[in-house]
Write an enzyme that holds these catalytic residues in place. Structure first.
Site, PDB file in Angstrom:
ATOM      1  CG  LEU A 194       1.775 -10.905   0.893  1.00  0.00           C
ATOM      2  CD1 LEU A 194       1.224 -12.049   1.635  1.00  0.00           C
ATOM      3  CD2 LEU A 194       1.035 -10.312  -0.233  1.00  0.00           C
ATOM      4  CG  ASP A 248       1.349  -1.183  -0.267  1.00  0.00           C
ATOM      5  OD1 ASP A 248       0.799  -2.014  -1.190  1.00  0.00           O
ATOM      6  OD2 ASP A 248       2.803  -0.835   0.215  1.00  0.00           O
TER       7      ASP A 248
HETATM    8  C1  GLA Z   1       5.086  -0.953  -2.957  1.00  0.00           C
HETATM    9  C2  GLA Z   1       4.821   0.111  -2.365  1.00  0.00           C
HETATM   10  C3  GLA Z   1       3.114   0.051  -3.341  1.00  0.00           C
HETATM   11  C4  GLA Z   1       3.575  -0.071  -5.036  1.00  0.00           C
HETATM   12  C5  GLA Z   1       4.348  -1.434  -5.281  1.00  0.00           C
HETATM   13  C6  GLA Z   1       4.287  -1.723  -6.462  1.00  0.00           C
HETATM   14  O1  GLA Z   1       4.432  -2.526  -2.074  1.00  0.00           O
HETATM   15  O2  GLA Z   1       4.394  -0.007  -1.388  1.00  0.00           O
HETATM   16  O3  GLA Z   1       3.018   1.620  -3.399  1.00  0.00           O
HETATM   17  O4  GLA Z   1       4.126   1.107  -5.663  1.00  0.00           O
HETATM   18  O5  GLA Z   1       5.372  -1.662  -4.227  1.00  0.00           O
HETATM   19  O6  GLA Z   1       3.333  -1.642  -7.457  1.00  0.00           O
END
Ligand code: GLA
Length: 385
Positions: free
Chosen positions: A127, A172
């Protein structure tokens, strides 16, 4: 710990000499759909969560940048003068000092201060507890000095890529900053433009934490990034202008299949089809087509499970169980994979039975009690005190 006043109190107890602190909040996220597409410059559709990281900050004497983690009960410190050339310690403080270093490199002079960080975002749950920590730290260290929101997202992403050593995409950090109450945010990871999407009424977003995190996660992530690069190299023999998998439709891929390593082909098949699923999900959501949205969720999961191979037994079990329960439209793993959470679209009114059904089945199978987060889209990062 989460209320601003109790957090400020915790700060004053930990740093009795310090003046009253300022307080910042940056949320974690659930990605609804568009997984492992961000570093391929494609589409993602996350929501920011009420679960968040909180950072309190006040100036200090003595030339040190000091940080105390409420969750871990640990302090780390570094002389401000050494930030620019600091090396990672390979622990949680890398997110904090990595951001501090990037700020210095971007021309925001560092100064001595005390930080207290505490998070309600579970670590290892997929998360995005790390981006929440990065963004709340960055805001705290900026202390009101202006920076564009996109620059802030890019700066935090650089901290993670260059200091922590994780070649992540922008999703994120971006959603932690640009999250909006009541809406999911469709991000175009190439142009960095966004579009807000309000989901149909009568559906709840429920994350289920598998409470497992398999160690191969970060090396597998790097491998996937590399494999996607290999796919692009093959495509460029025919289409030199294609800069990333974003520039290719799933159907077009078949033309170059014979030239690709079969594993690389499957990786590319996931990314290109997942981008199309994000667009289709937006369309279904606009039309209130909950069944269609749910089918796209499950399609995304199967693609991550079989073609991208970033799921795991526990996540597959949670998805398979969820889709057999009444009132569940769809279920998929969310985040990087290899453990962490699934995200589920559940009819309002069916949530209690859903949680009971999942908890029972998961306990019976693995002896683990899953944790549920029923989540409404929350606002992005800000100063809160
Ligand atoms: C992690 C990475 C994101 C994304 C997700 C997969 O959370 O930090 O940048 O690549 O995996 O969607």
């Amino acid at each position: 710990m989460v209320s601003p006043s109790s957090f400020v109190e915790a700060f004053s107890q930990r740093f009795p000499q310090a003046p009253a602190p300022s307080l910042y909040r940056a949320p974690g996220r659930i990605n609804l759909i568009g997984e492992h597409t961000d570093y391929n410059l494609g589409f993602v559709l996350p929501i920011a969560l009420e679960l968040a990281c909180f950072t309190a900050v006040a100036p200090a004497a003595g030339g040190m940048l000091r940080v105390y983690s409420v969750n871990l009960g640990l302090t780390r410190e570094i002389p401000v003068a050494e930030l620019a050339g600091a090396l990672p310690a390979k622990d949680w403080s890398d997110y904090v000092f990595g951001v501090a270093q990037q700020l210095v490199r971007a021309g925001y002079a560092g100064s001595a201060c005390d930080l207290l960080v505490g998070s309600t975002v579970p670590t290892g749950g997929g998360l995005s507890s790390s981006a929440a920590l990065e963004v709340s730290t960055a805001l705290a260290l900026l202390g009101g000095r202006g920076i564009g929101n996109l620059d802030l997202a890019r700066l935090c992403q650089r901290a993670e890529r260059e200091f922590v050593g994780m070649p992540c995409g922008i999703m994120d950090q971006y959603i932690s900053i640009f999250g909006r109450q009541g809406a999911a945010v469709k991000i175009d990871c190439r142009s960095l433009e966004r579009e807000y999407a309000v989901l149909p009424a009568d559906v709840e977003i429920v994350a289920v934490n598998s409470m497992v995190k398999h160690e191969l996660g970060s090396s597998a992530y790097r491998e996937r990034v590399r494999e996607c690069g290999e796919a692009v190299a093959v495509i460029q023999r025919h289409r030199p202008e294609a800069g990333s998998l974003r520039d290719v439709r799933r159907q077009e891929l078949d033309e170059w299949k014979a030239e690709m390593d079969p594993v690389v082909f499957r990786r590319a098949a996931h990314v290109t089809s997942e981008n199309e699923r994000v667009e289709a999900f937006m369309e279904a959501s606009r039309g209130g087509d909950l069944a269609g949205m749910g089918r796209l969720f499950v399609g995304s999961h199967r693609s991550l499970q079989h073609d991208y191979e970033v799921s795991c037994e526990e996540l597959d079990f949670l998805v398979d169980t969820a889709t057999g329960l009444p009132g569940v439209y769809g279920s998929r793993m969310t985040g990087g994979g290899f453990g962490g959470c699934t995200v589920n679209l559940v009819e309002t009114g069916a949530v209690t039975a859903f949680e009971a059904g999942i908890a029972q089945a998961y306990r019976d199978r693995y002896g683990i009690t899953p944790v549920f987060y029923q989540s409404r889209p929350a606002a992005g990062a800000s100063q809160i005190g």
